[in-house]
Design a protein around this motif. Structure first.
Motif, PDB file in Angstrom:
ATOM      1  N   ASP A 221     -17.086   9.582   8.438  1.00  0.00           N
ATOM      2  CA  ASP A 221     -17.088  10.293   9.716  1.00  0.00           C
ATOM      3  C   ASP A 221     -15.671  10.552  10.221  1.00  0.00           C
ATOM      4  N   ARG A 222     -14.683   9.891   9.641  1.00  0.00           N
ATOM      5  CA  ARG A 222     -13.276  10.106  10.018  1.00  0.00           C
ATOM      6  C   ARG A 222     -12.651  11.295   9.293  1.00  0.00           C
ATOM      7  N   ILE A 223     -13.332  11.845   8.295  1.00  0.00           N
ATOM      8  CA  ILE A 223     -12.793  12.977   7.535  1.00  0.00           C
ATOM      9  C   ILE A 223     -12.851  14.227   8.407  1.00  0.00           C
ATOM     10  N   PRO A 224     -11.727  14.940   8.551  1.00  0.00           N
ATOM     11  CA  PRO A 224     -11.717  16.147   9.387  1.00  0.00           C
ATOM     12  C   PRO A 224     -12.646  17.233   8.837  1.00  0.00           C
ATOM     13  N   GLY A 225     -13.255  17.972   9.729  1.00  0.00           N
ATOM     14  CA  GLY A 225     -14.091  19.110   9.331  1.00  0.00           C
ATOM     15  C   GLY A 225     -15.519  19.014   9.792  1.00  0.00           C
ATOM     16  N   GLY A 226     -15.950  17.834  10.248  1.00  0.00           N
ATOM     17  CA  GLY A 226     -17.306  17.687  10.756  1.00  0.00           C
ATOM     18  C   GLY A 226     -18.343  17.574   9.664  1.00  0.00           C
ATOM     19  N   TRP A 227     -19.583  17.423  10.104  1.00  0.00           N
ATOM     20  CA  TRP A 227     -20.733  17.251   9.205  1.00  0.00           C
ATOM     21  C   TRP A 227     -21.508  18.542   9.103  1.00  0.00           C
ATOM     22  N   TRP A 228     -22.087  18.781   7.924  1.00  0.00           N
ATOM     23  CA  TRP A 228     -22.843  19.997   7.622  1.00  0.00           C
ATOM     24  C   TRP A 228     -24.115  19.633   6.888  1.00  0.00           C
ATOM     25  N   ARG A 229     -25.196  20.294   7.237  1.00  0.00           N
ATOM     26  CA  ARG A 229     -26.401  20.201   6.416  1.00  0.00           C
ATOM     27  C   ARG A 229     -26.245  21.271   5.352  1.00  0.00           C
ATOM     28  N   ILE A 230     -26.526  20.908   4.106  1.00  0.00           N
ATOM     29  CA  ILE A 230     -26.282  21.797   2.975  1.00  0.00           C
ATOM     30  C   ILE A 230     -27.488  21.811   2.038  1.00  0.00           C
ATOM     31  N   ARG A 231     -27.470  22.758   1.123  1.00  0.00           N
ATOM     32  CA  ARG A 231     -28.421  22.787   0.006  1.00  0.00           C
ATOM     33  C   ARG A 231     -27.612  22.895  -1.279  1.00  0.00           C
ATOM     34  N   LEU A 232     -28.047  22.129  -2.257  1.00  0.00           N
ATOM     35  CA  LEU A 232     -27.313  22.013  -3.513  1.00  0.00           C
ATOM     36  C   LEU A 232     -28.135  22.488  -4.694  1.00  0.00           C
ATOM     37  N   SER A 233     -27.451  23.007  -5.684  1.00  0.00           N
ATOM     38  CA  SER A 233     -28.064  23.379  -6.958  1.00  0.00           C
ATOM     39  C   SER A 233     -27.726  22.321  -8.002  1.00  0.00           C
ATOM     40  N   ARG A 234     -28.286  22.470  -9.175  1.00  0.00           N
ATOM     41  CA  ARG A 234     -27.971  21.559 -10.280  1.00  0.00           C
ATOM     42  C   ARG A 234     -26.477  21.578 -10.583  1.00  0.00           C
ATOM     43  N   ALA A 235     -25.872  22.760 -10.605  1.00  0.00           N
ATOM     44  CA  ALA A 235     -24.435  22.863 -10.887  1.00  0.00           C
ATOM     45  C   ALA A 235     -23.622  22.105  -9.852  1.00  0.00           C
ATOM     46  N   ASP A 236     -24.012  22.188  -8.590  1.00  0.00           N
ATOM     47  CA  ASP A 236     -23.304  21.445  -7.539  1.00  0.00           C
ATOM     48  C   ASP A 236     -23.408  19.944  -7.790  1.00  0.00           C
ATOM     49  N   VAL A 237     -24.605  19.480  -8.086  1.00  0.00           N
ATOM     50  CA  VAL A 237     -24.818  18.048  -8.314  1.00  0.00           C
ATOM     51  C   VAL A 237     -24.045  17.587  -9.546  1.00  0.00           C
ATOM     52  N   LEU A 238     -24.112  18.334 -10.629  1.00  0.00           N
ATOM     53  CA  LEU A 238     -23.422  17.925 -11.854  1.00  0.00           C
ATOM     54  C   LEU A 238     -21.913  17.864 -11.675  1.00  0.00           C
ATOM     55  N   GLY A 239     -21.361  18.686 -10.772  1.00  0.00           N
ATOM     56  CA  GLY A 239     -19.929  18.683 -10.511  1.00  0.00           C
ATOM     57  C   GLY A 239     -19.492  17.673  -9.476  1.00  0.00           C
ATOM     58  N   THR A 240     -20.440  16.948  -8.871  1.00  0.00           N
ATOM     59  CA  THR A 240     -20.099  15.949  -7.859  1.00  0.00           C
ATOM     60  C   THR A 240     -19.362  14.785  -8.495  1.00  0.00           C
ATOM     61  N   VAL A 241     -18.268  14.374  -7.869  1.00  0.00           N
ATOM     62  CA  VAL A 241     -17.437  13.282  -8.375  1.00  0.00           C
ATOM     63  C   VAL A 241     -17.988  11.948  -7.869  1.00  0.00           C
ATOM     64  N   LEU A 242     -18.164  11.026  -8.785  1.00  0.00           N
ATOM     65  CA  LEU A 242     -18.659   9.682  -8.480  1.00  0.00           C
ATOM     66  C   LEU A 242     -17.495   8.704  -8.472  1.00  0.00           C
ATOM     67  N   PRO A 243     -17.524   7.712  -7.578  1.00  0.00           N
ATOM     68  CA  PRO A 243     -16.492   6.672  -7.584  1.00  0.00           C
ATOM     69  C   PRO A 243     -16.834   5.601  -8.621  1.00  0.00           C
ATOM     70  N   TRP A 244     -15.933   4.663  -8.760  1.00  0.00           N
ATOM     71  CA  TRP A 244     -16.116   3.547  -9.692  1.00  0.00           C
ATOM     72  C   TRP A 244     -17.488   2.920  -9.497  1.00  0.00           C
TER      73      TRP A 244
END
Length: 195
Positions: A42-65
């Motif tokens: 919540d401290r990240i600048p830019g606010g919150w957004w409701r979104i819709r994702l595709s498979r390509a969006d999910v596959l490109g999502t970066v995961l942490p350790w």
């Protein structure tokens, strides 16, 4: 990725807790960890957004350790990995990966056919050691939903079009390059692999 609307943080927190109660009793409840990440995000600048994702969006999502729920084989290194890379690691590891990481594998099996619930993402890493070594510092970055994204990909369920609900914090223009590394092209596997 499709932007639906701007939202306030209390809506995001309530949506998360409705689907992921912190007090839920099961062997590997990490909901408290994700709830803390939402607070950090919540401290990240830019606010919150409701979104819709595709498979390509999910596959490109970066995961942490991710240490595979205390398993023997690390699923995501400290430098991070995309959902596509982590799914490929599970596919390549097969039964040996599942045997070495029984709790993580059980979560993946449980979630394969679970109803789609919103994913929680950011455009920047949160201030937490698990995110400290990420090589990719902007785009779509996981806050909550690692096992769900992987399970749905392995089951071949991720939608081709932007139909999967989520919440994003940060500047949505930064997230536009989420499939930047060509993961949509490289991830042509149909799915339905065992976890």
């Amino acid at each position: 990725m499709e932007i639906v609307t701007a939202v306030a943080y209390p809506e995001v927190r309530d949506a998360y807790l409705r689907d992921h109660p912190v007090e839920r009793s099961h062997e590997a409840n990490s909901n408290w960890y994700a709830a803390e990440n939402l607070e950090r995000a919540d401290r990240i600048p830019g606010g919150w957004w409701r979104i819709r994702l595709s498979r390509a969006d999910v596959l490109g999502t970066v995961l942490p350790w991710h240490l595979s729920e205390g398993g023997e084989l690390e699923l995501v290194p400290r430098s991070g990995a995309t959902v596509a890379e982590a799914a490929e690691r599970i596919r390549a590891g097969g039964a040996a990966w599942s045997a070495a990481n029984p709790v993580c594998a059980a979560k993946l099996r449980l979630l394969r056919w679970a109803p789609f619930t919103p994913l929680f993402l950011s455009t920047d890493p949160v201030d937490h050691p698990d995110y400290g070594g990420l090589e990719v510092r902007s785009g779509l970055i996981h806050l909550d939903g690692l096992h769900r994204m992987l399970a749905w990909e392995l089951a071949g369920r991720l939608p081709g079009r932007a139909q999967l609900d989520g919440y994003l914090v940060g500047d949505p223009r930064v997230a536009g390059g989420a499939a930047r590394a060509g993961w949509a092209d490289r991830a042509g596997v149909a799915g339905d692999e065992p976890a």
